[in-house]
Design a protein around this motif. Sequence first.
Motif, PDB file in Angstrom:
ATOM      1  N   ASP A 549      32.934  41.340  47.965  1.00 12.04           N
ATOM      2  CA  ASP A 549      34.083  42.242  47.878  1.00 12.04           C
ATOM      3  C   ASP A 549      34.980  41.882  46.702  1.00 12.04           C
ATOM      4  O   ASP A 549      35.540  42.756  46.034  1.00 12.04           O
ATOM      5  CB  ASP A 549      34.895  42.182  49.174  1.00 12.04           C
ATOM      6  N   ALA A 550      35.126  40.581  46.449  1.00  6.58           N
ATOM      7  CA  ALA A 550      35.961  40.138  45.329  1.00  6.58           C
ATOM      8  C   ALA A 550      35.396  40.637  44.008  1.00  6.58           C
ATOM      9  O   ALA A 550      36.140  41.072  43.120  1.00  6.58           O
ATOM     10  CB  ALA A 550      36.058  38.617  45.315  1.00  6.58           C
ATOM     11  N   LYS A 551      34.075  40.587  43.872  1.00  4.79           N
ATOM     12  CA  LYS A 551      33.454  41.047  42.630  1.00  4.79           C
ATOM     13  C   LYS A 551      33.624  42.553  42.469  1.00  4.79           C
ATOM     14  O   LYS A 551      33.946  43.037  41.372  1.00  4.79           O
ATOM     15  CB  LYS A 551      31.973  40.676  42.606  1.00  4.79           C
ATOM     16  N   LEU A 552      33.424  43.308  43.543  1.00  4.32           N
ATOM     17  CA  LEU A 552      33.578  44.761  43.471  1.00  4.32           C
ATOM     18  C   LEU A 552      35.008  45.127  43.090  1.00  4.32           C
ATOM     19  O   LEU A 552      35.242  46.010  42.256  1.00  4.32           O
ATOM     20  CB  LEU A 552      33.212  45.389  44.821  1.00  4.32           C
ATOM     21  N   ASP A 553      35.965  44.436  43.696  1.00  2.00           N
ATOM     22  CA  ASP A 553      37.369  44.677  43.375  1.00  2.00           C
ATOM     23  C   ASP A 553      37.656  44.338  41.913  1.00  2.00           C
ATOM     24  O   ASP A 553      38.367  45.068  41.215  1.00  2.00           O
ATOM     25  CB  ASP A 553      38.251  43.833  44.296  1.00  2.00           C
ATOM     26  N   LEU A 554      37.080  43.243  41.443  1.00  2.00           N
ATOM     27  CA  LEU A 554      37.348  42.777  40.087  1.00  2.00           C
ATOM     28  C   LEU A 554      36.823  43.756  39.042  1.00  2.00           C
ATOM     29  O   LEU A 554      37.530  44.103  38.092  1.00  2.00           O
ATOM     30  CB  LEU A 554      36.712  41.398  39.890  1.00  2.00           C
ATOM     31  N   ILE A 555      35.599  44.224  39.209  1.00  7.39           N
ATOM     32  CA  ILE A 555      35.056  45.148  38.208  1.00  7.39           C
ATOM     33  C   ILE A 555      35.755  46.500  38.286  1.00  7.39           C
ATOM     34  O   ILE A 555      35.873  47.209  37.282  1.00  7.39           O
ATOM     35  CB  ILE A 555      33.523  45.305  38.337  1.00  7.39           C
ATOM     36  N   GLY A 556      36.273  46.842  39.470  1.00  7.02           N
ATOM     37  CA  GLY A 556      37.043  48.073  39.582  1.00  7.02           C
ATOM     38  C   GLY A 556      38.355  47.988  38.833  1.00  7.02           C
ATOM     39  O   GLY A 556      38.761  48.920  38.138  1.00  7.02           O
ATOM     40  N   GLU A 557      39.045  46.856  38.958  1.00  5.22           N
ATOM     41  CA  GLU A 557      40.315  46.671  38.252  1.00  5.22           C
ATOM     42  C   GLU A 557      40.103  46.569  36.742  1.00  5.22           C
ATOM     43  O   GLU A 557      40.849  47.151  35.957  1.00  5.22           O
ATOM     44  CB  GLU A 557      41.019  45.401  38.752  1.00  5.22           C
ATOM     45  N   LEU A 558      39.076  45.817  36.338  1.00  5.46           N
ATOM     46  CA  LEU A 558      38.848  45.578  34.910  1.00  5.46           C
ATOM     47  C   LEU A 558      38.201  46.767  34.211  1.00  5.46           C
ATOM     48  O   LEU A 558      38.383  46.965  33.015  1.00  5.46           O
ATOM     49  CB  LEU A 558      37.966  44.343  34.719  1.00  5.46           C
ATOM     50  N   GLY A 559      37.391  47.523  34.956  1.00  3.73           N
ATOM     51  CA  GLY A 559      36.665  48.620  34.339  1.00  3.73           C
ATOM     52  C   GLY A 559      35.481  48.160  33.520  1.00  3.73           C
ATOM     53  O   GLY A 559      35.040  48.848  32.601  1.00  3.73           O
ATOM     54  N   CYS A 560      34.951  46.979  33.845  1.00  2.00           N
ATOM     55  CA  CYS A 560      33.744  46.484  33.176  1.00  2.00           C
ATOM     56  C   CYS A 560      33.014  45.560  34.138  1.00  2.00           C
ATOM     57  O   CYS A 560      33.599  45.051  35.101  1.00  2.00           O
ATOM     58  CB  CYS A 560      34.084  45.746  31.882  1.00  2.00           C
ATOM     59  N   ASP A 561      31.725  45.357  33.875  1.00  2.00           N
ATOM     60  CA  ASP A 561      30.939  44.492  34.749  1.00  2.00           C
ATOM     61  C   ASP A 561      31.243  43.031  34.448  1.00  2.00           C
ATOM     62  O   ASP A 561      31.739  42.686  33.371  1.00  2.00           O
ATOM     63  CB  ASP A 561      29.448  44.766  34.556  1.00  2.00           C
ATOM     64  N   ILE A 562      30.956  42.181  35.410  1.00  2.00           N
ATOM     65  CA  ILE A 562      31.164  40.745  35.234  1.00  2.00           C
ATOM     66  C   ILE A 562      30.007  40.035  35.919  1.00  2.00           C
ATOM     67  O   ILE A 562      29.648  40.359  37.054  1.00  2.00           O
ATOM     68  CB  ILE A 562      32.534  40.311  35.804  1.00  2.00           C
ATOM     69  N   SER A 563      29.381  39.103  35.223  1.00  2.00           N
ATOM     70  CA  SER A 563      28.173  38.470  35.745  1.00  2.00           C
ATOM     71  C   SER A 563      28.506  37.504  36.875  1.00  2.00           C
ATOM     72  O   SER A 563      29.624  36.983  36.971  1.00  2.00           O
ATOM     73  CB  SER A 563      27.448  37.716  34.628  1.00  2.00           C
ATOM     74  N   ASP A 564      27.506  37.251  37.725  1.00  2.00           N
ATOM     75  CA  ASP A 564      27.693  36.298  38.822  1.00  2.00           C
ATOM     76  C   ASP A 564      27.988  34.902  38.286  1.00  2.00           C
ATOM     77  O   ASP A 564      28.771  34.150  38.874  1.00  2.00           O
ATOM     78  CB  ASP A 564      26.438  36.262  39.704  1.00  2.00           C
ATOM     79  N   ASN A 565      27.373  34.551  37.158  1.00  2.00           N
ATOM     80  CA  ASN A 565      27.586  33.229  36.567  1.00  2.00           C
ATOM     81  C   ASN A 565      29.043  33.045  36.140  1.00  2.00           C
ATOM     82  O   ASN A 565      29.665  32.011  36.399  1.00  2.00           O
ATOM     83  CB  ASN A 565      26.657  33.048  35.368  1.00  2.00           C
ATOM     84  N   VAL A 566      29.598  34.072  35.496  1.00  2.00           N
ATOM     85  CA  VAL A 566      30.999  34.005  35.073  1.00  2.00           C
ATOM     86  C   VAL A 566      31.915  33.975  36.293  1.00  2.00           C
ATOM     87  O   VAL A 566      32.877  33.207  36.353  1.00  2.00           O
ATOM     88  CB  VAL A 566      31.343  35.197  34.161  1.00  2.00           C
ATOM     89  N   LEU A 567      31.603  34.798  37.287  1.00  2.00           N
ATOM     90  CA  LEU A 567      32.421  34.835  38.502  1.00  2.00           C
ATOM     91  C   LEU A 567      32.410  33.482  39.200  1.00  2.00           C
ATOM     92  O   LEU A 567      33.446  33.006  39.677  1.00  2.00           O
ATOM     93  CB  LEU A 567      31.914  35.926  39.442  1.00  2.00           C
ATOM     94  N   ASP A 568      31.251  32.838  39.258  1.00  2.00           N
ATOM     95  CA  ASP A 568      31.161  31.517  39.890  1.00  2.00           C
ATOM     96  C   ASP A 568      32.064  30.511  39.182  1.00  2.00           C
ATOM     97  O   ASP A 568      32.745  29.705  39.818  1.00  2.00           O
ATOM     98  CB  ASP A 568      29.716  31.013  39.874  1.00  2.00           C
ATOM     99  N   THR A 569      32.067  30.544  37.849  1.00  2.00           N
ATOM    100  CA  THR A 569      32.906  29.613  37.093  1.00  2.00           C
ATOM    101  C   THR A 569      34.382  29.888  37.329  1.00  2.00           C
ATOM    102  O   THR A 569      35.182  28.969  37.503  1.00  2.00           O
ATOM    103  CB  THR A 569      32.596  29.703  35.590  1.00  2.00           C
ATOM    104  N   LEU A 570      34.760  31.173  37.342  1.00  2.00           N
ATOM    105  CA  LEU A 570      36.157  31.515  37.611  1.00  2.00           C
ATOM    106  C   LEU A 570      36.560  31.038  38.996  1.00  2.00           C
ATOM    107  O   LEU A 570      37.668  30.528  39.195  1.00  2.00           O
ATOM    108  CB  LEU A 570      36.362  33.028  37.484  1.00  2.00           C
TER     109      LEU A 570
END
Length: 570
Positions: A549-570
């Motif tokens: 859910d956090a990833k879905l929310d994040l790409i919705g707010e940003l308007g771009c995709d974000i990789s699982d690897n980057v999300l894990d680091t964040l």
Amino acid sequence: MSTVGKLRTYFSIRELIQFVSELSRFHRIQGTKELIEASNYIRDTASDAGFDVVIHEFSYSSMPPYLPDITGWWVRDGAVELVKPFRKVLSSFTNASTTVVAHSPPGEFEGKVLYISDESKVPDSVDGIVLTHDTSFDMYVKVVRAGAQAIMYFRTEGDPSGIPYLGLFPSRRDLPNMKIPAVAISRSDAQEIIRCIEEGEEVVVKGFVKSGYTDEPPPARVIEVKIGDGYREVHVVAHYCHPAGTVNDNVSGSAGLLEAVLALDRAIRDGVIKLSSLGHPISAVWVPEYYGSFPLVLKKLNEGIEIAGAINLDMIGEKQSLTNSTLQLVRAPIKLLSNLEALAYYNLVSAIPSVPSFSSPSRLPKVRFAVVNYEVGSDHDAYITLGRPALMINQWPDKYYHSNLDRIDKFSPELASSISLAAISTAVEYSILDKSNRTHLKGLAEKYVRFVSGLDLLNVYHDTRLVRAREEIYNKLNSDGKGGATCSYRPAIVLKRHGLVITRSVRAYASTDTYLKFKLMLRRHRWLRTALNLLILNAYLHRKVPLKDAKLDLIGELGCDISDNVLDTL
């Protein structure tokens, strides 16, 4: 007549220019006595106008854990001069306060220049002065440990003749590393030096810095002027720090807010605005950036004061024909969309200079203007990370940003006055309407939601996944514009401590590998700082957030995709 129109009669552009000129005299670096002197000027001006000024003081030594402590510092002079292959003064504190890097140690130096592009290329031993565009604190420490006499910085962006504003801002535990002077020069001079070195010529510079550290820094002082009574405040905020002589960032916002408050007071005294009609108090707040806003918001909330929302005025006075900037209304995250933001958009569009269109009754803005999705970088972050709606009005990009060329000749009093009036009028109208006509306020917000949601969905129309993600956020909005329901799933992200992620703080508590990976990510994608704040906000609002859910929310707010690897680091 609109509130903007009523207050414009009482707004003095002559006074605004005077405030800009006088505030910019102070070398307003955080942790210095001159920043206190600048706050005294704001305090005294407001007091002389009859306001009861509230002073909040916070210690730089005991900030929230995500804000590194800052040492006390002073500076009197500094300069750097090219000696070989020809003589030339590269920069001097007398002519450009940005010559001395903020919180540079004192010292004299003379020697051969060695160009080192970044920290990965620093040799074990350096004999001379290092020239670099790597402005990280890690670079400074490596150069110190390599034995250099001094470090000269330049910046790879902005006007090539500008001398950049840079800072070291050491904490107390960093002081053992503060051993060599740090100065700044223009990119054009740096490129000439690099060309000489590449052609085999010996380049020698000499210079000095007269500065020092104090046992205890002066406090981070916040000036507050409150109009009206109650415990649900509307804030208009501006930071008043940065080097002497610089104007748009952010003397423009501080001076504009000061004159706007005086205009409102005059209108109240004349009975044009009824003080009794205000449903909530309006707080005008001047802060040291982050180090004033974050502690202030925490203090208010701990005292049981509700903050309905905030408008951040930062770099509002750009003369666009010179700076090449665009006026921006930087929205709150979608989940914090609010009535205040809707009013701010309406008043800003109404207030900025306009001209008739070619053959319709419509009017066109005379300035470049854009509505921008949330991004980090100023004092609105202090409110947003704690779940309070906040927006920023600023101008970007600015070719003279954070340099000695950000002078009063780049300042537009007319545009700064329009923006300041729009901000204070928004606070007034919100305070009145939330008390007397919430139906009207709700109707305005609903129209604004349709407007921005349409823009948001059109901007990602090429990607059905991004469209669905944004639609999901908008579907969760309550009718009053606040965020959706609390998540009840098993957590994958849990907020253990609120705040802001700052690179220097990560260096203090993360593993070396994580820190280096994080720093490299931010260097490649500056927008990941915004992604981090959005993750923090989501966890703050919902307490427990599944990773999916956090990833879905994040790409919705940003308007771009974000990789699982980057999300894990964040």
